[in-house]
Design an enzyme around this catalytic site. Structure first.
Site, mmCIF file in Angstrom:
data_model
loop_
_atom_site.group_PDB
_atom_site.id
_atom_site.type_symbol
_atom_site.label_atom_id
_atom_site.label_comp_id
_atom_site.label_asym_id
_atom_site.label_seq_id
_atom_site.Cartn_x
_atom_site.Cartn_y
_atom_site.Cartn_z
ATOM 1 N N LEU A 1 0.801 -0.540 -3.745
ATOM 2 C CA LEU A 1 1.675 -1.252 -4.682
ATOM 3 C C LEU A 1 2.326 -2.414 -3.956
ATOM 4 O O LEU A 1 2.875 -2.208 -2.867
ATOM 5 C CB LEU A 1 2.783 -0.322 -5.188
ATOM 6 C CG LEU A 1 2.402 0.844 -6.099
ATOM 7 C CD1 LEU A 1 3.590 1.790 -6.250
ATOM 8 C CD2 LEU A 1 1.949 0.332 -7.463
ATOM 9 N N HIS A 2 2.265 -3.597 -4.518
ATOM 10 C CA HIS A 2 3.031 -4.691 -3.908
ATOM 11 C C HIS A 2 3.448 -5.784 -4.883
ATOM 12 O O HIS A 2 4.163 -6.701 -4.496
ATOM 13 C CB HIS A 2 2.261 -5.309 -2.737
ATOM 14 C CG HIS A 2 1.106 -6.174 -3.161
ATOM 15 N ND1 HIS A 2 -0.046 -5.656 -3.678
ATOM 16 C CD2 HIS A 2 0.947 -7.517 -3.149
ATOM 17 C CE1 HIS A 2 -0.880 -6.656 -3.956
ATOM 18 N NE2 HIS A 2 -0.308 -7.787 -3.651
#
Ligand code: UDP
Length: 367
Positions: A214-215
């Site tokens: 996730l980013h």
């Protein structure tokens, strides 16, 4: 601005990159320039600059350090893009490249395209025509603007080509070449299967674990959103998925630390990985959860089912072939069951792994 070596000859290719995914996807193009002994040089904007998001990829992909590194990172978007256009214009004034190549949808890509165009070079956009149709994503605006100033639009798929034609871009400028991620995977896969110690290191059994990344700011800047995503993934129960390995992007790590939210027990947070270790981890996973653009493609090429934790994707080909599905926290569990039931036999929409050769066949005609 740092620079080594001498001025490159006229008629050269400038390859502009600035972030992790650009280094990875430009690697086969750089290799192919070397193989053909074309005059080229690499400019790094410095958008990503830490060892784990930058240096490790030059090592893993056997790339020389860039001739120029502008050292422009950690600025608000507008200032970053402005500083990059200015710095790149200085480099282009000195080198006078015939063609400027950019890959992807970051601020570095937009700046490279604008600076290249303003300097009188021909601009080639690798991965042209991707559209999420979500204008709230900064990447979507970067894609549209980059495509509109580019002279050579290297679309990965027919779908991407259609998007460009709908925007009024002349069909003669568009060339469907596949996606260079297929080149990278094709070349790295053999090395990875025999050389990466990552499964042993974390005590993982092939196809018995999941990978999570996730980013995107929309997922990780709000602690409640980040927590609900981690919980949703962490609570999916299946004998095939006792553990979820989460190589954490620095942005995500910072949010987690700031907010003190807790990590579900099934999730193992680790530092971001280099390319070979990540590819080994991803290719042996049972399923991948991600909000990354590039990982949706890699999962598809590797034939590992993917659940994309977003509301839209600019890679709809992956969904169309049955490799990917969109999900939000409330639908993660259903999406997981759905994807685990799929047979891993879909068609790879991203080409045969010879994308870099096709791009340079076209670029060479202008040198
Ligand atoms: N990647 C990596 N190590 C990690 C996470 C990702 O090498 O710990 C690679 C991954 O294989 C993919 C690329 O980084 O090729 C994706 O980059 P990112 O998710 O940062 O950007 P996006 O593709 O969303 O633009």
């Amino acid at each position: 601005m740092r620079h080594h070596h001498m001025k490159t000859t006229r008629g050269s290719i400038a390859i502009v990159l600035g972030t992790r995914p650009e280094i990875i996807k430009c690697a086969p193009i750089i290799d192919e320039c070397r193989r053909r002994a074309l005059p080229f040089f690499v400019v790094h904007t410095g958008q990503h600059y830490t060892a784990e998001l930058d240096a490790v990829f030059f090592r893993d992909l056997h790339l020389d350090l860039p001739k120029y590194n502008l050292g422009i990172g950690s600025l608000p978007a507008g200032k970053m893009i402005g500083a990059m256009i200015s710095g790149l214009s200085d480099v282009f004034a000195r080198e006078n490249p015939r063609v400027v190549l950019v890959e992807g949808d970051t601020n570095s890509v937009l700046a490279g395209a604008v600076a290249g165009h303003a300097s009188g070079s021909l601009v080639g956009h690798v991965e042209a025509g991707l559209r999420s149709f979500d204008r709230a994503m900064p990447e979507e605006i970067n894609r549209i603007m980059t495509d509109s100033v580019s002279d050579m639009l290297f679309a990965p798929t027919k779908e991407a080509r259609v998007n460009l034609i709908h925007e009024g871009i002349h069909r003669k400028k568009i060339i469907v070449v596949g996606n260079s991620i297929a080149d990278v995977v094709r070349r790295a896969k053999g090395i990875v299967d025999t050389h990466s110690p990552i499964l042993v290191q974390y005590g993982l059994v092939r196809r018995r674990y999941a990978v999570l990344t996730l980013h995107r700011p929309s997922n990780v800047d709000d602690p409640l959103r980040l927590m609900s995503l981690m919980r949703a993934v962490g609570h999916v129960s299946s004998p095939e998925m006792k553990r979820i390995i989460f190589p954490m992007h620095p942005r995500t790590h910072a949010c987690l630390k700031r907010s003190g939210i807790s990590v579900p027990p099934a999730v193992t947070c680790i530092d971001p990985l280099g390319y070979l270790d990540f590819l080994a981890l991803a290719s042996n996973a049972r399923i991948i959860y991600t909000d990354s653009g590039g990982i949706q493609e890699e999962a598809c090429v590797l034939r590992v089912p993917c659940v994309t934790l977003r509301d839209s994707t600019e890679r709809p080909e992956t969904i169309a072939v049955g490799a990917n599905i969109l999900a939000r926290p409330a639908t993660v569990s259903r999406a997981t069951r759905h994807m685990l039931a799929r047979r891993r036999v879909w068609k790879n929409p991203f080409g045969d792994g010879h994308t870099a050769e096709r791009i340079l066949d076209v670029v060479s005609t202008y040198l």
